[in-house]
Design an enzyme around this catalytic site. Structure first.
Site, PDB file in Angstrom:
ATOM      1  N   PHE A   8      76.525  84.020  46.685  1.00  0.00           N
ATOM      2  CA  PHE A   8      77.387  83.680  45.545  1.00  0.00           C
ATOM      3  C   PHE A   8      77.458  82.169  45.397  1.00  0.00           C
ATOM      4  O   PHE A   8      77.720  81.464  46.376  1.00  0.00           O
ATOM      5  CB  PHE A   8      78.815  84.195  45.756  1.00  0.00           C
ATOM      6  CG  PHE A   8      78.993  85.660  45.513  1.00  0.00           C
ATOM      7  CD1 PHE A   8      79.274  86.149  44.243  1.00  0.00           C
ATOM      8  CD2 PHE A   8      78.899  86.569  46.562  1.00  0.00           C
ATOM      9  CE1 PHE A   8      79.454  87.507  44.020  1.00  0.00           C
ATOM     10  CE2 PHE A   8      79.079  87.927  46.347  1.00  0.00           C
ATOM     11  CZ  PHE A   8      79.354  88.394  45.080  1.00  0.00           C
ATOM     12  N   TYR A  27      81.805  82.208  39.274  1.00  0.00           N
ATOM     13  CA  TYR A  27      80.842  82.644  40.284  1.00  0.00           C
ATOM     14  C   TYR A  27      79.574  83.179  39.625  1.00  0.00           C
ATOM     15  O   TYR A  27      79.586  83.643  38.486  1.00  0.00           O
ATOM     16  CB  TYR A  27      81.457  83.731  41.175  1.00  0.00           C
ATOM     17  CG  TYR A  27      81.676  85.038  40.452  1.00  0.00           C
ATOM     18  CD1 TYR A  27      80.676  86.008  40.402  1.00  0.00           C
ATOM     19  CD2 TYR A  27      82.870  85.296  39.797  1.00  0.00           C
ATOM     20  CE1 TYR A  27      80.872  87.205  39.708  1.00  0.00           C
ATOM     21  CE2 TYR A  27      83.077  86.478  39.107  1.00  0.00           C
ATOM     22  CZ  TYR A  27      82.075  87.424  39.069  1.00  0.00           C
ATOM     23  OH  TYR A  27      82.267  88.592  38.374  1.00  0.00           O
ATOM     24  N   ILE A  84      85.740  91.318  48.393  1.00  0.00           N
ATOM     25  CA  ILE A  84      84.996  91.549  49.623  1.00  0.00           C
ATOM     26  C   ILE A  84      85.396  90.524  50.683  1.00  0.00           C
ATOM     27  O   ILE A  84      85.843  89.419  50.372  1.00  0.00           O
ATOM     28  CB  ILE A  84      83.466  91.511  49.375  1.00  0.00           C
ATOM     29  CG1 ILE A  84      83.026  90.177  48.754  1.00  0.00           C
ATOM     30  CG2 ILE A  84      83.027  92.700  48.530  1.00  0.00           C
ATOM     31  CD1 ILE A  84      81.511  90.028  48.631  1.00  0.00           C
ATOM     32  N   TYR A 125      79.353  94.647  50.549  1.00  0.00           N
ATOM     33  CA  TYR A 125      79.631  96.029  50.161  1.00  0.00           C
ATOM     34  C   TYR A 125      79.098  97.052  51.155  1.00  0.00           C
ATOM     35  O   TYR A 125      79.192  98.252  50.936  1.00  0.00           O
ATOM     36  CB  TYR A 125      79.079  96.288  48.754  1.00  0.00           C
ATOM     37  CG  TYR A 125      79.784  95.454  47.712  1.00  0.00           C
ATOM     38  CD1 TYR A 125      80.999  95.865  47.175  1.00  0.00           C
ATOM     39  CD2 TYR A 125      79.265  94.233  47.296  1.00  0.00           C
ATOM     40  CE1 TYR A 125      81.675  95.089  46.241  1.00  0.00           C
ATOM     41  CE2 TYR A 125      79.928  93.450  46.352  1.00  0.00           C
ATOM     42  CZ  TYR A 125      81.129  93.883  45.836  1.00  0.00           C
ATOM     43  OH  TYR A 125      81.797  93.116  44.922  1.00  0.00           O
ATOM     44  N   PHE A 184      73.264  89.791  39.842  1.00  0.00           N
ATOM     45  CA  PHE A 184      73.927  91.060  39.516  1.00  0.00           C
ATOM     46  C   PHE A 184      75.244  90.869  38.785  1.00  0.00           C
ATOM     47  O   PHE A 184      75.760  91.805  38.180  1.00  0.00           O
ATOM     48  CB  PHE A 184      74.113  91.937  40.769  1.00  0.00           C
ATOM     49  CG  PHE A 184      74.917  91.286  41.866  1.00  0.00           C
ATOM     50  CD1 PHE A 184      76.299  91.251  41.822  1.00  0.00           C
ATOM     51  CD2 PHE A 184      74.274  90.711  42.949  1.00  0.00           C
ATOM     52  CE1 PHE A 184      77.033  90.650  42.830  1.00  0.00           C
ATOM     53  CE2 PHE A 184      74.999  90.103  43.970  1.00  0.00           C
ATOM     54  CZ  PHE A 184      76.379  90.084  43.901  1.00  0.00           C
ATOM     55  N   ASP A 185      75.797  89.662  38.836  1.00  0.00           N
ATOM     56  CA  ASP A 185      77.074  89.451  38.153  1.00  0.00           C
ATOM     57  C   ASP A 185      77.325  87.960  37.988  1.00  0.00           C
ATOM     58  O   ASP A 185      76.878  87.157  38.805  1.00  0.00           O
ATOM     59  CB  ASP A 185      78.208  90.081  38.968  1.00  0.00           C
ATOM     60  CG  ASP A 185      79.481  90.255  38.153  1.00  0.00           C
ATOM     61  OD1 ASP A 185      79.443  90.038  36.927  1.00  0.00           O
ATOM     62  OD2 ASP A 185      80.515  90.608  38.743  1.00  0.00           O
TER      63      ASP A 185
END
Length: 141
Positions: free
Chosen positions: A126, A52, A83, A109, A63-64
């Site tokens: 994502f 991902y 999530i 979130y 962010f990731d």
């Protein structure tokens, strides 16, 4: 005359109504980038292996990323380990599929945000790839 007033009012109303529904739409939307096998879908309790890349919908900042970490992400689907947007969005993917999940903040979130990286009430995007279900990938004979 009156006809014009009515139509312009309806036009304006439709625009407002459309914007309202669009902006208050909650949940997760999946857009397929590359089709999977079309028959093997995750079930609740399955262990999934995924790649991902997570970005903020607002500005596209990343962010990731499991790819950046150099190892895929493993989790159990359908039991609240991730999530809600993932639990519900990934369940619609078939094995080998690559897709974009657009997730509203209530399925992400929410008001809390996360780890100083995801601000409160942030919509998320994502890019995800379903590599394995219970250790079985597409290449498995």
């Amino acid at each position: 005359g009156d006809g014009q007033t009515t139509s312009s009012f309806l036009g304006a109303y439709a625009k407002v109504a459309y914007r309202y529904t669009f902006e208050t739409k909650m949940g997760v939307t999946k857009r397929t980038l590359r089709a999977g096998d079309g028959q093997t879908f995750p079930k609740t309790g399955d262990n999934l292996t995924m790649h991902y890349v997570g970005t903020l919908a607002s500005d596209g900042s990343q962010f990731d990323s499991s790819i950046k970490k150099g190892r895929p992400f493993r989790f159990t689907i359908g039991i609240g380990k991730v999530i809600r947007g993932w639990d519900e969005g990934v369940a619609q993917m078939s094995l080998g599929e690559k897709a974009v999940l657009e997730i509203t903040s209530d399925y992400g979130y929410g008001r809390r945000g996360a780890g100083g990286v995801i601000p409160p009430n942030a919509d998320l995007v994502f890019e995800v790839e379903l590599l394995e279900i219970n250790g079985q990938g597409l290449g498995a004979a």
